[in-house]
Design a protein around this motif. Structure first.
Motif, PDB file in Angstrom:
ATOM      1  N   ARG A  56      -6.785   9.745  -3.674  1.00  0.00           N
ATOM      2  CA  ARG A  56      -5.571   9.870  -2.874  1.00  0.00           C
ATOM      3  C   ARG A  56      -4.482  10.588  -3.681  1.00  0.00           C
ATOM      4  O   ARG A  56      -3.736  11.419  -3.160  1.00  0.00           O
ATOM      5  N   ARG A 108      -0.753  -5.830  -5.045  1.00  0.00           N
ATOM      6  CA  ARG A 108      -1.962  -5.952  -5.844  1.00  0.00           C
ATOM      7  C   ARG A 108      -1.634  -5.909  -7.338  1.00  0.00           C
ATOM      8  O   ARG A 108      -2.194  -6.665  -8.126  1.00  0.00           O
ATOM      9  N   GLN A 150       2.983   3.386  -4.358  1.00  0.00           N
ATOM     10  CA  GLN A 150       3.068   1.922  -4.445  1.00  0.00           C
ATOM     11  C   GLN A 150       2.830   1.205  -3.117  1.00  0.00           C
ATOM     12  O   GLN A 150       2.467   0.029  -3.100  1.00  0.00           O
ATOM     13  N   LEU A 174      -0.276  -1.616  -2.513  1.00  0.00           N
ATOM     14  CA  LEU A 174      -0.671  -1.560  -3.922  1.00  0.00           C
ATOM     15  C   LEU A 174       0.249  -2.388  -4.812  1.00  0.00           C
ATOM     16  O   LEU A 174      -0.202  -3.060  -5.731  1.00  0.00           O
ATOM     17  N   TYR A 175       1.581  -2.343  -4.545  1.00  0.00           N
ATOM     18  CA  TYR A 175       2.492  -3.061  -5.445  1.00  0.00           C
ATOM     19  C   TYR A 175       2.218  -4.563  -5.426  1.00  0.00           C
ATOM     20  O   TYR A 175       2.382  -5.243  -6.438  1.00  0.00           O
ATOM     21  N   LEU A 206      -8.856   1.293  -7.026  1.00  0.00           N
ATOM     22  CA  LEU A 206      -8.618   0.459  -5.840  1.00  0.00           C
ATOM     23  C   LEU A 206      -8.784   1.328  -4.593  1.00  0.00           C
ATOM     24  O   LEU A 206      -8.404   2.499  -4.581  1.00  0.00           O
ATOM     25  N   ILE A 207      -9.353   0.747  -3.556  1.00  0.00           N
ATOM     26  CA  ILE A 207      -9.705   1.539  -2.367  1.00  0.00           C
ATOM     27  C   ILE A 207      -8.545   1.594  -1.372  1.00  0.00           C
ATOM     28  O   ILE A 207      -8.055   0.569  -0.901  1.00  0.00           O
ATOM     29  N   VAL A 208      -8.117   2.814  -1.080  1.00  0.00           N
ATOM     30  CA  VAL A 208      -7.014   3.083  -0.161  1.00  0.00           C
ATOM     31  C   VAL A 208      -7.567   3.898   1.004  1.00  0.00           C
ATOM     32  O   VAL A 208      -8.054   5.017   0.776  1.00  0.00           O
ATOM     33  N   ASP A 209      -7.487   3.389   2.214  1.00  0.00           N
ATOM     34  CA  ASP A 209      -8.025   4.117   3.369  1.00  0.00           C
ATOM     35  C   ASP A 209      -9.444   4.622   3.107  1.00  0.00           C
ATOM     36  O   ASP A 209      -9.761   5.775   3.404  1.00  0.00           O
ATOM     37  N   VAL A 253      -4.198  -1.416  -0.004  1.00  0.00           N
ATOM     38  CA  VAL A 253      -5.420  -1.743  -0.735  1.00  0.00           C
ATOM     39  C   VAL A 253      -5.896  -3.107  -0.246  1.00  0.00           C
ATOM     40  O   VAL A 253      -5.177  -4.101  -0.399  1.00  0.00           O
ATOM     41  N   TYR A 268       2.908   7.127 -10.634  1.00  0.00           N
ATOM     42  CA  TYR A 268       3.082   5.834  -9.957  1.00  0.00           C
ATOM     43  C   TYR A 268       4.419   5.722  -9.203  1.00  0.00           C
ATOM     44  O   TYR A 268       4.505   5.045  -8.194  1.00  0.00           O
ATOM     45  N   LEU A 323       0.682   2.285  -0.719  1.00  0.00           N
ATOM     46  CA  LEU A 323      -0.650   2.550  -0.163  1.00  0.00           C
ATOM     47  C   LEU A 323      -1.376   1.217   0.015  1.00  0.00           C
ATOM     48  O   LEU A 323      -1.245   0.311  -0.813  1.00  0.00           O
ATOM     49  N   LEU A 347      -7.973   5.151  -5.113  1.00  0.00           N
ATOM     50  CA  LEU A 347      -6.591   5.616  -5.277  1.00  0.00           C
ATOM     51  C   LEU A 347      -6.517   6.966  -5.973  1.00  0.00           C
ATOM     52  O   LEU A 347      -5.719   7.827  -5.599  1.00  0.00           O
TER      53      LEU A 347
END
Lengths: 270, 270
Positions: free
Chosen positions: B168, A168, A156, A165-166, B158-161, A160, B124, A158, B165
């Motif tokens: 990841r 988002r 949650q 994320l949460y 969704l893009i994380v680093d 974005v 999640y 991470l 996701l």
């Protein structure tokens, strides 16, 4: 009546933002109550009778029933609330999440079989996994956003597009998924800073707030972070802190006192 | 026996990567079978008897039972497989996800009440939501990674680093959550490109692959994208495409033929 209206009336009627979580654990029932499936309804009934005028909702957690093959006790519990205390909304905490036709079956489970006023669901599978629930426009759909547990941040938090994320998820729910105005969010009591940011994103959308009791979130901070302008907006859940306040013959009184204590503490800061 | 070993033996014994999803929908039962709860076990039993030597697993989807108050039929179905076809692993598709003590109750539901060999769960809520399942070291824990539905990308892409996701999540599961070597991932058949990337991240970890049947994923592409070096690594699920292949008196034969057709198609590209 629509869920959010029912909730608003319950907040007002009992002057309470406290929700009692019904997590019946056979190994923790009061002394003298047999550790068997049949005790579950009896225990819940006793707790409900003792607290119905000081809560804004009840939240049975389905895992505590299904682990004991006690679906019938869950049905009886919800039926009992709806018959005797019809003003108090029932939130089925089941955190379901699946796609199209399967999500439809889960919606039937929650809203038709169990007759819940609202249900918790998991957003990970996207909008079409939420849609069959959202289409029950008079029911509440409570999406996991920032949960109260230790590992909540693993996914949650991470980042974005520069935000966790949460946030988002909160934005998606508030601005895309809430077409029928029946969405709510789960925001843990243990993270007041995050709760304030989410409140900022979603306006007056109500939060279901776990973790104020046994998990030890600070009540003053969470109320200040999460309340709406009219001093509501929160369904503050306590389960074990209420149900197992005492193991002795005074368990009914102890449970009621715990609810009143939490209600009054919350009301100080609304 | 550990889940991944049981799965490997079933792949080999039946020379099949096909899993039959048991999603009993009363409104779609074959003509002549009463549309009532009691038919569910009978229907499942018939399908199982007709396919046990051409599948690598069965996957009952719990929503199709709970919507009909048919927990007993689910228990009977799993018990039947374990008694008559003990070499075929049973995956309970329930996509549960909750924290600590509640997750523990869900693990009891899946592994003790229903005696499933493996269960699907939602990542999640983070590692501590998976841990109570992972601690059953002989059982499989199948985490949602990239699902097969239209809205899967709403959250999972969704893009994380710099990576989506779902990559990841694959990385977290493979490198941090898989301490007991009992993790698997859900990777939809509808996204072969994503599947190839995930295969690259997680080595030989098996994938449960929904969406090859009714949802229309391309079999050649998915097998090439997802198989491991030894031509296994996939549990390719088909539910409605098998169960409802025919509505007439030939439904048993039609179901078996669908499984064989899918098995042979997959085997062409292994």
């Amino acid at each position: 009546m629509r869920f959010n209206d029912k909730l608003r009336l319950a907040w007002k009627k009992n002057n309470s933002l406290v929700c009692v979580g019904l997590d019946p654990d056979l190994s923790r029932l009061p002394a003298g109550m047999a550790q068997q499936r049949e005790s579950i309804f009896e225990f819940n009934k006793t707790i409900i009778d003792a607290t119905h005028d000081v809560v804004c909702a009840y939240k049975p957690q389905i895992a505590y029933f299904s682990a004991y093959s006690a679906e019938e006790q869950l049905e009886q519990t919800i039926q009992y609330i709806k018959t005797h205390y019809p003003d108090i909304p029932v939130i089925l905490d089941s955190k379901r999440g699946d796609i199209g036709s399967t999500a439809q079956k889960y919606a039937v489970e929650a809203f038709e079989r169990y007759q819940a006023d609202a249900v918790t669901i998991n957003p990970y599978m996207g909008f079409d996994s939420a849609e069959p629930f959202l289409n029950y426009q008079d029911r509440g759909v409570i999406l996991l956003c920032r949960t109260s547990n230790r590992g909540a941040g693993d996914i949650q938090d991470l980042i974005v597009d520069g935000v966790p994320l949460y946030e988002r998820v909160a934005d998606l729910v508030a601005n895309q998924w809430n077409k029928h105005n029946n969405c709510l969010l789960v925001v843990g009591a243990t993270w007041p800073e995050q709760m304030a940011k989410i409140r900022n994103i979603v306006g007056d959308m109500p939060f279901l707030v776990p973790g104020a009791g046994a998990q030890g979130g600070d009540v003053e901070q969470l109320v200040k972070a999460g309340k709406t302008a009219d001093g509501t907006g929160l369904i503050v859940n306590s389960s074990r802190g209420v149900l197992y306040a005492s193991n002795g013959p005074d368990f009914v009184e102890a449970a009621r006192n715990e609810v009143i204590k939490l209600r009054d503490l919350i009301n100080q800061f609304r």
